[in-house]
Design a protein around this motif. Structure first.
Motif, PDB file in Angstrom:
ATOM      1  N   LEU A  93       1.514  43.666 -29.284  1.00  0.00           N
ATOM      2  CA  LEU A  93       1.923  42.545 -30.451  1.00  0.00           C
ATOM      3  C   LEU A  93       1.144  41.247 -30.154  1.00  0.00           C
ATOM      4  CD1 LEU A  93       5.176  41.737 -31.816  1.00  0.00           C
ATOM      5  CD2 LEU A  93       4.492  39.995 -30.480  1.00  0.00           C
ATOM      6  N   ALA A  94       1.076  40.949 -28.870  1.00  0.00           N
ATOM      7  CA  ALA A  94       0.131  39.613 -28.462  1.00  0.00           C
ATOM      8  C   ALA A  94      -1.195  39.709 -28.699  1.00  0.00           C
ATOM      9  CB  ALA A  94       0.573  39.404 -27.041  1.00  0.00           C
ATOM     10  N   ASP A  95      -1.657  40.852 -28.724  1.00  0.00           N
ATOM     11  CA  ASP A  95      -3.086  41.346 -28.559  1.00  0.00           C
ATOM     12  C   ASP A  95      -3.408  41.342 -30.368  1.00  0.00           C
ATOM     13  OD1 ASP A  95      -5.828  42.027 -28.010  1.00  0.00           O
ATOM     14  OD2 ASP A  95      -5.233  44.075 -28.671  1.00  0.00           O
ATOM     15  N   VAL A  96      -2.597  41.995 -31.122  1.00  0.00           N
ATOM     16  CA  VAL A  96      -2.891  42.320 -32.587  1.00  0.00           C
ATOM     17  C   VAL A  96      -2.886  41.095 -33.160  1.00  0.00           C
ATOM     18  CG1 VAL A  96      -2.202  43.787 -34.341  1.00  0.00           C
ATOM     19  CG2 VAL A  96      -2.431  44.825 -32.158  1.00  0.00           C
ATOM     20  N   PHE A  97      -1.521  40.251 -32.764  1.00  0.00           N
ATOM     21  CA  PHE A  97      -1.311  39.379 -33.559  1.00  0.00           C
ATOM     22  C   PHE A  97      -1.483  37.984 -33.017  1.00  0.00           C
ATOM     23  CE2 PHE A  97       1.988  42.371 -35.493  1.00  0.00           C
ATOM     24  CZ  PHE A  97       1.302  42.855 -36.665  1.00  0.00           C
ATOM     25  N   SER A  98      -2.649  37.825 -32.159  1.00  0.00           N
ATOM     26  CA  SER A  98      -2.882  36.478 -31.495  1.00  0.00           C
ATOM     27  C   SER A  98      -2.817  35.358 -32.223  1.00  0.00           C
ATOM     28  CB  SER A  98      -3.908  36.864 -30.424  1.00  0.00           C
ATOM     29  OG  SER A  98      -5.194  37.166 -31.313  1.00  0.00           O
ATOM     30  N   THR A  99      -3.505  35.287 -33.286  1.00  0.00           N
ATOM     31  CA  THR A  99      -3.968  34.339 -34.168  1.00  0.00           C
ATOM     32  C   THR A  99      -2.537  33.865 -34.667  1.00  0.00           C
ATOM     33  OG1 THR A  99      -6.111  35.010 -34.612  1.00  0.00           O
ATOM     34  CG2 THR A  99      -5.475  32.979 -35.797  1.00  0.00           C
ATOM     35  N   ALA A 100      -1.728  34.790 -35.299  1.00  0.00           N
ATOM     36  CA  ALA A 100      -0.569  34.532 -35.938  1.00  0.00           C
ATOM     37  C   ALA A 100       0.426  33.827 -34.918  1.00  0.00           C
ATOM     38  CB  ALA A 100       0.116  35.764 -36.462  1.00  0.00           C
ATOM     39  N   ARG A 101       0.369  34.114 -33.687  1.00  0.00           N
ATOM     40  CA  ARG A 101       1.328  33.694 -32.622  1.00  0.00           C
ATOM     41  C   ARG A 101       0.936  32.401 -32.085  1.00  0.00           C
ATOM     42  NH1 ARG A 101       2.477  35.149 -27.162  1.00  0.00           N
ATOM     43  NH2 ARG A 101       0.199  35.361 -26.534  1.00  0.00           N
ATOM     44  N   SER A 102      -0.435  31.862 -32.403  1.00  0.00           N
ATOM     45  CA  SER A 102      -0.637  30.708 -32.208  1.00  0.00           C
ATOM     46  C   SER A 102      -0.303  29.439 -33.142  1.00  0.00           C
ATOM     47  CB  SER A 102      -2.256  30.391 -32.003  1.00  0.00           C
ATOM     48  OG  SER A 102      -2.834  30.492 -33.077  1.00  0.00           O
ATOM     49  N   GLY A 103       0.275  30.217 -34.362  1.00  0.00           N
ATOM     50  CA  GLY A 103       0.528  29.299 -35.360  1.00  0.00           C
ATOM     51  C   GLY A 103      -0.578  28.971 -36.170  1.00  0.00           C
TER      52      GLY A 103
END
Ligand code: SAH
Length: 465
Positions: A93-103
């Motif tokens: 999840l951290a890899d695939v959604f890394s940009t979303a995770r950064s906000g």
């Protein structure tokens, strides 16, 4: 293993922008342990669901975990890893959604900054400690939690429950917060974290926990479980979290027997010591009004409002979210006129001259200067010492020398710090600023003193004239 994420925000298909994954496409991402696939089972204006499916390659997993540790058991190949949402899903999840995770979201930044209705479903989740632990962990974050134990075998009632739950979370949150929470909390619930814990795990935890972990009533349990059995890293992480928020009593987790033992004597958290020290310094000065510049979520303001001698108390911060938290903490009531005359909160920046900062007898800058780019410090000096010019200015900041005492700490204490100063650095800055603006300055330390490295926090008290 499987995770779905649904929103009913209108238009719901904006979820595709937030996740940086187009709702019309099926996309695959190679992982060190298998393949992650993102697709949208449903994408309409009213409701949009993104699914993350992680297929584990048992052979690759066994190889990636086996470095230097031969394990001839069949369990390396035959285990729950392929089916249960574990720490491996968190990593994917951290890899695939890394940009979303950064906000960050170039086309929908405002939406990325807003809380939206979200629903998360994890059909099979190993949950150490049972469904009760899922409630304790997710509810304080604003989720409505449904955690149902999965029977070991539906055909044999007497066998009882398995160690897995079906977890369903619904709430109104920022998507980035939800993803960061999952990233940290999946391994926390999992039985086994499969990769080695390096010192940068503490950084990862604090970065992913920004804005929700320090204030979580179960932060001690979460931190201990996240860092596995690594006592030293756990202590570093807990002391750094305590610096961010000392409001909550740390709970002792009654669930896992293998939890790290607490240090024998429980010390007063550093940020409480800081509040005590600054309050004592203020009492010696005896101001009738104080402005807390960069007040954050208002912990120190909550101490100041109990000081009967203060007729005016103001908090200023650049962050609206912090100010909202401060207003909640102080239970500000817009209809209470007496309170409104005494206490004020407003948004502003320390790097822009602002008439609202004038007229106070003392200003506090507690753990704020290190959050500014060094190139903006000159602007802060002009705003505070040349324009606002309160009779006293109290500046606290970390003492970088003391970092040597935090075992496992490689960088700075907090990911948002732009610099951390030695005692000589602060002294040089403070003496120059005092000299240029007609102040005198006294330097002291806060917290337990190390004979070589000094105290964890340093304090400069400036007096005008
Ligand atoms: N004083 C509080 C918070 C410290 S964290 C405490 O000791 O607990 C640093 C705070 O400074 C954050 O709340 C951040 O939003 C604020 N901040 C950072 N840059 C700022 C600026 N340019 N102007 C005003 N506040 C700022």
């Amino acid at each position: 293993m499987f995770l779905t994420l649904t929103t009913t925000h209108r238009p719901a298909t904006d979820l595709g922008f937030l996740l940086h994954k187009h709702p019309d496409r099926v996309q695959q991402f190679a992982q060190s342990t298998g393949t992650a696939t993102v697709f949208y089972p449903e994408a309409s204006e009213e409701r949009c669901t993104a699914a993350l499916l992680l297929e584990i390659d048992a052979v690759r997993l066994a190889r990636s975990a086996g470095r230097g540790v031969p394990d001839f058991s069949l369990a390396q190949y035959v285990n729950d890893r392929s089916y249960a949402a574990s720490s491996l899903l968190g990593v994917a999840l951290a890899d695939v959604f890394s940009t979303a995770r950064s906000g960050r979201c170039r086309s929908r930044q405002e939406l990325a900054d807003s809380a939206i209705p979200l629903q998360l479903e994890l059909p099979v989740l190993p949950c150490r400690g049972g469904p009760g632990v899922a409630h304790r962990i997710f509810e304080p974050l604003g989720w409505q939690v449904e955690a149902t134990s999965i029977p070991l075998d539906r055909r044999f009632d007497g066998w009882g429950e398995s160690r897995y739950v079906r977890l369903s979370l619904s709430g109104t949150l920022r998507l980035a917060d939800a993803l960061n929470q999952l990233y940290v909390l999946l391994p926390v619930l999992d039985e086994a974290k499969h990769y080695w814990q390096g010192p940068d795990e503490v950084e990862k935890l604090l970065r992913s926990g920004a804005g929700w972990l320090a204030g979580h009533p179960e932060r001690a349990m979460i931190t201990r479980r996240y860092l596995g059995r690594h006592d030293a890293l756990t202590r570093v992480a807990l002391s750094r979290l305590a610096e961010l928020d000392g409001d909550h009593e740390e709970s002792v987790d009654p669930v896992g027997e293998e939890e790290v033992a607490q240090p024998a004597e429980r010390r007063q958290p550093l940020n409480e010591q800081r509040h005590d020290a600054l309050l004592a310094a203020l009492r010696r000065i005896g101001p009738d009004s104080v402005i807390d510049l960069g007040c954050g979520s208002g912990q120190f303001l909550a101490r100041l409002i109990k000081e009967p001698g203060l007729t005016k108390i103001t908090g200023m911060d650049v962050s609206i979210r912090s100010l909202q938290a401060a207003a909640r903490r102080l239970r500000l009531d817009p209809l209470n006129e007496r309170q409104a005359a005494r206490i004020d909160l407003f948004q502003g920046s320390l790097t822009y001259e602002d008439a609202r900062l004038s007229g106070y007898s003392a200003a506090v800058l507690m753990e704020v200067i290190e959050h500014l780019d060094p190139s903006r410090l000159g602007a802060l000096e002009r705003v505070v010492f040349a324009a606002a010019r309160p009779a006293a200015v109290l500046v606290s900041t970390p003492n970088a020398e003391y970092n040597a005492n935090y075992e496992g700490l490689s960088g700075m204490r907090h990911p948002d710090h732009r610099f951390e100063w030695s005692r000589a650095d602060l002294a040089a800055w403070a003496q120059r600023v005092a000299g240029e603006h007609g102040y005198s300055v006294e330097l002291t330390g806060i917290g337990e003193e190390d004979p070589e490295h000094g105290t964890p926090t340093q304090l400069a008290v400036f007096h005008r004239g």
